[in-house]
Write an enzyme that holds these catalytic residues in place. Sequence first.
Site, short mmCIF file in Angstrom:
data_model
loop_
_atom_site.label_atom_id
_atom_site.label_comp_id
_atom_site.label_asym_id
_atom_site.label_seq_id
_atom_site.Cartn_x
_atom_site.Cartn_y
_atom_site.Cartn_z
N SER A 125 16.16 6.45 24.92
CA SER A 125 16.70 6.81 23.17
C SER A 125 17.97 7.88 23.36
O SER A 125 17.67 8.98 24.97
CB SER A 125 15.89 7.48 22.93
OG SER A 125 16.22 7.56 20.83
N TYR A 150 8.24 12.95 19.41
CA TYR A 150 8.73 11.52 19.71
C TYR A 150 9.73 11.40 20.98
O TYR A 150 9.83 10.56 21.70
CB TYR A 150 9.44 10.61 18.48
CG TYR A 150 9.83 9.33 19.08
CD1 TYR A 150 9.43 8.71 19.43
CD2 TYR A 150 11.74 9.63 19.36
CE1 TYR A 150 10.26 7.12 19.79
CE2 TYR A 150 12.19 8.30 19.42
CZ TYR A 150 11.49 7.44 19.69
OH TYR A 150 12.29 6.12 20.49
N LYS A 154 9.94 10.34 25.53
CA LYS A 154 11.20 9.53 25.99
C LYS A 154 11.78 10.36 27.47
O LYS A 154 11.88 9.84 28.10
CB LYS A 154 12.35 9.70 24.80
CG LYS A 154 12.15 8.33 23.95
CD LYS A 154 11.51 7.35 24.18
CE LYS A 154 11.24 6.28 24.06
NZ LYS A 154 10.22 4.76 24.58
P1 NAD Z 1 8.86 -1.47 17.07
O1 NAD Z 1 7.83 -0.75 17.06
O2 NAD Z 1 9.55 -2.48 16.85
O3 NAD Z 1 8.11 -2.71 18.76
C1 NAD Z 1 7.44 -1.59 19.47
C2 NAD Z 1 5.77 -2.99 19.97
O4 NAD Z 1 4.76 -2.21 20.62
C3 NAD Z 1 5.39 -2.99 18.88
O5 NAD Z 1 5.26 -4.34 17.88
C4 NAD Z 1 4.33 -2.33 18.62
O6 NAD Z 1 2.85 -2.81 17.40
C5 NAD Z 1 3.53 -2.50 19.55
N1 NAD Z 1 2.90 -0.96 20.46
C6 NAD Z 1 2.95 0.22 19.91
N2 NAD Z 1 2.01 0.81 21.09
C7 NAD Z 1 1.76 -0.15 21.50
C8 NAD Z 1 -0.11 0.18 22.65
N3 NAD Z 1 -0.32 0.68 22.72
N4 NAD Z 1 -0.03 -1.23 22.87
C9 NAD Z 1 0.37 -2.46 22.84
N5 NAD Z 1 1.14 -2.63 22.10
C10 NAD Z 1 2.24 -1.35 21.28
O7 NAD Z 1 10.27 -0.73 18.03
P2 NAD Z 1 10.97 -1.32 18.85
O8 NAD Z 1 12.87 -0.68 17.88
O9 NAD Z 1 11.49 -2.35 19.21
O10 NAD Z 1 10.80 0.48 20.15
C11 NAD Z 1 11.21 -0.55 21.45
C12 NAD Z 1 11.00 0.57 21.31
O11 NAD Z 1 12.20 0.60 21.99
C13 NAD Z 1 10.31 2.01 21.77
O12 NAD Z 1 10.17 2.70 23.22
C14 NAD Z 1 11.70 2.59 20.75
O13 NAD Z 1 10.78 4.16 21.09
C15 NAD Z 1 12.52 2.39 21.87
N6 NAD Z 1 13.92 2.92 20.72
C16 NAD Z 1 14.44 2.48 19.92
C17 NAD Z 1 15.08 2.82 18.96
C18 NAD Z 1 15.24 2.09 17.22
O14 NAD Z 1 16.15 2.81 16.61
N7 NAD Z 1 14.88 0.70 17.12
C19 NAD Z 1 15.96 3.54 19.77
C20 NAD Z 1 15.75 3.47 21.17
C21 NAD Z 1 14.74 3.62 21.75
C1 WQD Z 2 21.67 7.37 10.90
C2 WQD Z 2 22.24 8.21 10.25
C3 WQD Z 2 21.11 9.74 9.31
C4 WQD Z 2 18.90 7.51 6.04
C5 WQD Z 2 16.89 7.42 15.06
C6 WQD Z 2 16.50 8.72 15.64
C7 WQD Z 2 16.81 8.03 17.24
C8 WQD Z 2 16.82 6.62 17.76
C9 WQD Z 2 17.52 5.77 16.19
C10 WQD Z 2 14.21 6.30 18.73
C11 WQD Z 2 22.01 9.57 10.38
C12 WQD Z 2 21.51 8.91 8.01
C13 WQD Z 2 19.80 7.51 7.25
C14 WQD Z 2 18.73 7.18 4.98
C15 WQD Z 2 21.13 8.80 5.55
N1 WQD Z 2 15.27 6.14 17.23
N2 WQD Z 2 20.71 8.54 7.09
N3 WQD Z 2 20.11 8.35 4.63
O1 WQD Z 2 18.54 9.40 12.87
O2 WQD Z 2 20.35 8.47 14.64
O3 WQD Z 2 18.36 7.89 15.14
O4 WQD Z 2 17.18 6.52 15.54
O5 WQD Z 2 14.77 6.77 19.87
O6 WQD Z 2 15.87 8.51 18.34
O7 WQD Z 2 16.15 9.09 15.42
O8 WQD Z 2 19.42 7.18 12.88
O9 WQD Z 2 19.60 5.84 11.12
O10 WQD Z 2 17.78 7.44 11.20
O11 WQD Z 2 19.77 7.52 10.84
O12 WQD Z 2 21.90 9.25 5.05
O13 WQD Z 2 18.21 7.18 4.07
O14 WQD Z 2 21.94 7.79 8.86
O15 WQD Z 2 21.44 11.35 8.37
O16 WQD Z 2 22.86 11.08 10.12
P1 WQD Z 2 18.91 8.39 13.90
P2 WQD Z 2 18.93 6.84 11.06
#
Ligand code: NAD
Ligand code: WQD
Length: 338
Positions: A125, A150, A154
């Site tokens: 991330s 969290y 990562k």
């Molecule tokens: P999500 O929660 O939709 O998907 C994660 C999946 O993993 C879910 O289906 C959950 O049931 C499964 N899971 C969780 N723990 C488990 C375990 N112990 N065993 C088996 N399955 C398990 O999340 P997402 O948004 O699809 O994110 C996927 C990956 O990408 C994550 O590692 C997250 O940290 C990373 N990521 C997400 C974002 C984002 O904004 N969505 C941004 C950066 C990184």
């Molecule tokens: C985006 C912008 C908020 C909600 C998060 C995780 C990051 C990564 C991606 C996993 C920010 C603003 C939000 C609301 C708002 N995930 N906001 N009102 O914080 O950039 O990243 O998701 O790895 O680790 O921290 O994403 O969508 O929460 O926010 O004004 O109700 O929107 O302040 O500027 P963020 P976000």
Amino acid sequence: MKIVVTGGLGYIGSHVVVELQNEGFEVVIIDDLSNSSESVLDGIFSITGKRPLFEKIDLRERSRVKSFFKTHNDLKGVIHFAASKAVGESVAKPLHYYENNLHTLNYLLQEMEKMEAAKFIFSSSCTVYGQADELPITEVAPIKPAESPYGNTKQIGEEIIADTCRVSTNFHAIALRYFNPIGAHESVLIGELPIGIPQNLVPFITQTGIGLRDQLSVFGNDYPTEDGTCVRDYIHVLDLAKAHVAALKRLLQGNNTESFEVFNIGTGKGSSVLEVIKAFEEVSEMKLNYAIAERREGDVVAAYADTEKANRVLGWKAELSLKDALKSAWKWEKKVRS
Ligand code: NAD
Ligand code: WQD
């Protein structure tokens, strides 16, 4: 070629499964359904005409991870999405996050180390950069102290993988540092389904648009940005899915130049919260009810990717716009609530 997708029923994982199937890979999904539902399999099947194999396994159960790898001794690679991902929750429940995001990684890698040729893609991330000193953010930007457990998982996850690559010559990995994934598949058969009140901007916007939430709070308008609101790099989940296939192919074809490589996956373009709202209003043809509120603790001012390395080395580039992504997110929201 058989590929395992952990967390493959989740938001990003399900889109990657579709992309992998479209590219001819055979997919096995591991998921414990802690943040997803088995019905996602139907969505995948409706899009691709292929039902991936699904094993309901909690990756914290080490013996089950072991027996999975024994059964599937012909697999060629693992894409690892399974993790808990709510930043705020991780502050309240750090031990759950360290267990679910790091023990699981460790167990997977212990099994993969035994494989003749192990190829591993890790969901990292942009959070690892914190508030970067320079924008756009390149992969060599310093990793800042994590703002949350969290984020720490990562950072430590990447270190665990790097250390494993250093000693296991048969183990090759790529970490993809996603910026802000948004949107849904154009079929709207799969998309993002946040449980409870969404923490992320775009699901909160679409839920406000549909009337599930009264008002969107814009967290701060006194930041040192053009309009005072925070800037992020919002990437369409379909573009993000394609980046995984490009990274996987690079490993499978042995084109990687280091055993552990890292790529930023974003669009390279920063958008402020107010710009996202405006774009949403345009694609939905409605006015969004929002109000300026206090800053949210832990938010960085601005983050957007330098994608030159991913463009050049992976031969991948984000093609869809913010409006494309918002259009699909809105279509998905309307379908889910209909
Ligand atoms: P999500 O929660 O939709 O998907 C994660 C999946 O993993 C879910 O289906 C959950 O049931 C499964 N899971 C969780 N723990 C488990 C375990 N112990 N065993 C088996 N399955 C398990 O999340 P997402 O948004 O699809 O994110 C996927 C990956 O990408 C994550 O590692 C997250 O940290 C990373 N990521 C997400 C974002 C984002 O904004 N969505 C941004 C950066 C990184
Ligand atoms: C985006 C912008 C908020 C909600 C998060 C995780 C990051 C990564 C991606 C996993 C920010 C603003 C939000 C609301 C708002 N995930 N906001 N009102 O914080 O950039 O990243 O998701 O790895 O680790 O921290 O994403 O969508 O929460 O926010 O004004 O109700 O929107 O302040 O500027 P963020 P976000």
